[in-house]
Design an enzyme around this catalytic site. Structure first.
Site, mmCIF file in Angstrom:
data_model
loop_
_atom_site.group_PDB
_atom_site.id
_atom_site.type_symbol
_atom_site.label_atom_id
_atom_site.label_comp_id
_atom_site.label_asym_id
_atom_site.label_seq_id
_atom_site.Cartn_x
_atom_site.Cartn_y
_atom_site.Cartn_z
ATOM 1 N N ASP A 16 0.880 -1.165 0.000
ATOM 2 C CA ASP A 16 0.000 0.000 0.000
ATOM 3 C C ASP A 16 0.920 1.219 0.000
ATOM 4 O OD1 ASP A 16 -1.690 2.105 0.548
ATOM 5 O OD2 ASP A 16 -2.284 1.399 2.544
ATOM 6 N N LYS B 229 3.190 10.937 -3.724
ATOM 7 C CA LYS B 229 2.004 10.363 -4.365
ATOM 8 C C LYS B 229 1.065 11.442 -4.920
ATOM 9 C CE LYS B 229 -1.567 6.950 -3.279
ATOM 10 N NZ LYS B 229 -2.029 6.045 -2.190
ATOM 11 N N ASP C 112 -12.962 5.439 2.952
ATOM 12 C CA ASP C 112 -11.521 5.686 3.050
ATOM 13 C C ASP C 112 -11.253 7.177 3.240
ATOM 14 O OD1 ASP C 112 -8.816 6.033 2.701
ATOM 15 O OD2 ASP C 112 -8.685 4.941 0.811
ATOM 16 N N GLU D 171 -7.174 0.563 -4.132
ATOM 17 C CA GLU D 171 -7.118 0.449 -2.673
ATOM 18 C C GLU D 171 -8.430 -0.086 -2.076
ATOM 19 O OE1 GLU D 171 -5.882 4.405 -1.669
ATOM 20 O OE2 GLU D 171 -3.891 4.084 -2.543
#
Ligand code: AMP
Length: 527
Positions: free
Chosen positions: A13, A75, A198, A176
């Site tokens: 992850d 990211k 999330d 994810e």
């Protein structure tokens, strides 16, 4: 499979703030600790003065003391094109230098060296790989890496490249939320409609899935990329700032250093209030008064008071939930499990409000920081499992959807959608394009992902050039172009001449991508 040691596939992850790695050993998932026993690694790369590079938790100190030479939040930048709003914002808020590279790709400028973003993410992935190799006592080379469901084609391709630069064979890129669902549903014979809620540091995403035995079908997904834990920190910083100004009677809100410090304190206090009812704010020497006095900020906050100020931020997540549920024609009451992912879901306020909205307590038995890596490891193990073993016989089937529409620019700058968002992947769509001028031998197509009717308001993925067309009167050459999205969410375009059936040559220029030569250089220096 006794000596098939090298068949371990790690699940990574790769997060904005933290990275987590897991692996399946003898049918059991291990979330892998580092030398210090930590299962989360900060996604940080620090470049020290002596030329050495520190990656992960070891770079935390540098992130505070030397943020200019420490790359954080890579990211956020991966696969982004120079000039878009994300890069503009990043240049304002991130402490390190971002420069313009060839083909719109941003470069990170540290201590006089320039790095492509996938190189930095590659260093974070290499750290994960090393942690896993040490744990397993052998060199690991295969991985499944997760990305946010709403990552576009370029962001996915660049994440793949990062994996390669880390010396990994990336077997699959998975979303994810799908990984989180796998962590809960795989092998448990679950039949349920799950929601993956999330809430991370900078983004909120919701995904609705149907799990039937080992089939994971994404029904819809929606997100807000400007809603996350950072918003709480900013809100708390504002509150402290006003408190300070009231106490001391002079303004400090123009000072970016003060604002930065308060945001950091805000984050710390916010976390403390997830575990305790009260916290003490204590910032020494926050500012100097006009009369030269050094002023500290010190007061007590309680959870109820602070959370009251946060409720509207959490409420915004439910607008996104409304959208995802409406897209799938499902109501909140039809959901049979709510899986929490991301650091912000540790807040009691978030858990309470989620429970109210979905009229059920969320599932929290897998750590929200590890659940995605766990799912990636499960997918990894299944991909290489012996088809005659129990794991191989029950391969999970991931039926994901594309989070954004894919289309091309047409006359007048408008956007013609070819593949609608929320379409199951892999998928493909064919369109016919004709020449518009006599003797025309090339046709250029600009490809975008997004929902706006105006092409340029969407994210430009790149340009496709159909060249060496037969020179004919206009409209006489018709080219059939097939746009495909594969299981990794990566776009592929092929074309053929409709009349002759011969494959048409195409050239794809990926915006913010790298030329083959640039990739070769990166490979060489990241050996
Ligand atoms: P992620 O992107 O999932 O790593 O989440 C990072 C976000 O989670 C940051 O905004 C953190 O401040 C927040 N976070 C982490 N732990 C906690 C906690 N215990 N309470 C509240 N927020 C947290």
């Amino acid at each position: 499979m006794a000596n098939e040691d090298s068949e371990y596939v790690i699940g990574i992850d790769l997060g904005t703030t933290n990275t987590c790695v897991a692996v399946v050993v003898d049918g059991e998932v291990h979330v892998i600790p580092d030398e210090e026993g930590e299962t989360l690694q900060a996604s940080l790369v620090a470049f020290l003065e002596d030329g050495s590079v520190v990656v992960g938790n070891g770079a935390r100190k540098e992130a505070v003391t030397d943020p200019v030479n420490t790359i954080s939040s890579a990211k956020r930048l991966i696969g982004q094109a120079w000039g878009n709003s994300t890069i503009k914002q990043a240049r304002q808020h991130l402490p390190y230098k971002i420069a313009k590279g060839p083909n719109q790709a941003p470069l990170l400028d540290v201590r006089g060296r320039k790095f492509a973003v996938p190189e930095i993410s590659g260093m974070v992935l290499r750290r994960a790989k090393d942690i896993a190799s040490r744990y397993l006592g052998q060199s690991v080379t295969k991985a499944v890496i997760t990305v946010p469901a709403n990552f576009n084609d370029t962001q996915r391709q660049m994440t793949r490249l990062a994996g390669e630069l880390a010396g990994l064979e990336v077997l699959r890129i998975i979303n994810e939320p799908t990984a989180a669902a796998l962590a809960y549903g795989y092998g448990r014979d679950v039949r349920a409609r799950l929601v993956i809620y999330d809430f991370g540091g900078g983004t909120f995403d919701i995904t609705l899935l149907d799990v039937r035995h080992n089939v994971f079908e994404v029904l819809s997904t929606a997100g807000d990329s400007y809603l996350g834990g950072d918003d709480f920190d900013t809100r708390l910083a504002q509150y402290m700032l006003r408190g300070f100004e009231k106490q001391y009677g002079f303004k400090i809100d123009h000072d970016p250093v003060v604002r930065g410090r308060l945001k950091q304190v805000g984050e710390k206090i916010k976390r403390q209030l997830s575990n305790k009812e009260r916290a003490i704010v204590n910032v020494r020497d926050l500012a100097v008064a006009p009369d030269g006095r050094h002023c500290d900020l010190r007061f007590q906050v309680d959870r109820a008071g602070v959370h009251k100020r946060f409720a509207d931020i959490v409420q915004r997540t439910f607008l996104v939930c409304d959208e995802a549920l409406a897209n799938a024609h499902v109501s909140a009451a039809d959901v049979q499990g709510v899986v929490l992912v991301g650091g912000s879901t540790r807040m009691p306020l978030v858990r309470e409000m989620v429970e109210q909205y979905f009229t059920q307590p969320p599932l929290t038995d897998i750590n929200p920081d590890e659940v995605v890596a766990v799912g990636a490891a499960i997918q990894g193990a299944a991909l290489v499992a012996d088809p005659f073993s129990p794991a191989g016989a029950h391969q999970p089937l991931l039926l994901d959807v594309t989070p954004r529409s894919l289309g091309v620019e047409v006359v007048g700058g408008f956007y013609d959608v070819l593949i609608d968002r929320n379409t199951a992947v892999p998928c493909e769509q064919t369109r016919v394009f004709a020449t518009s001028q006599d003797g025309q031998t090339t046709v250029r197509l600009q490809i975008f992902q997004g929902e706006s009717r105006v092409a340029s308001d969407n994210v430009k993925l790149g340009e496709i050039e159909l060249y060496n067309l037969r020179p004919m009167p206009r409209g006489m050459v018709e080219i059939e172009v097939t746009f495909a999205i594969d299981a990794d969410g990566i776009v592929d375009v092929t074309a053929k001449d409709r009349e002759t059936g011969i494959a048409q040559q195409t050239r794809v220029m990926v915006t913010a991508g790298f030329s083959d030569e640039a990739v070769r250089v990166m490979r060489r220096r990241n050996q």
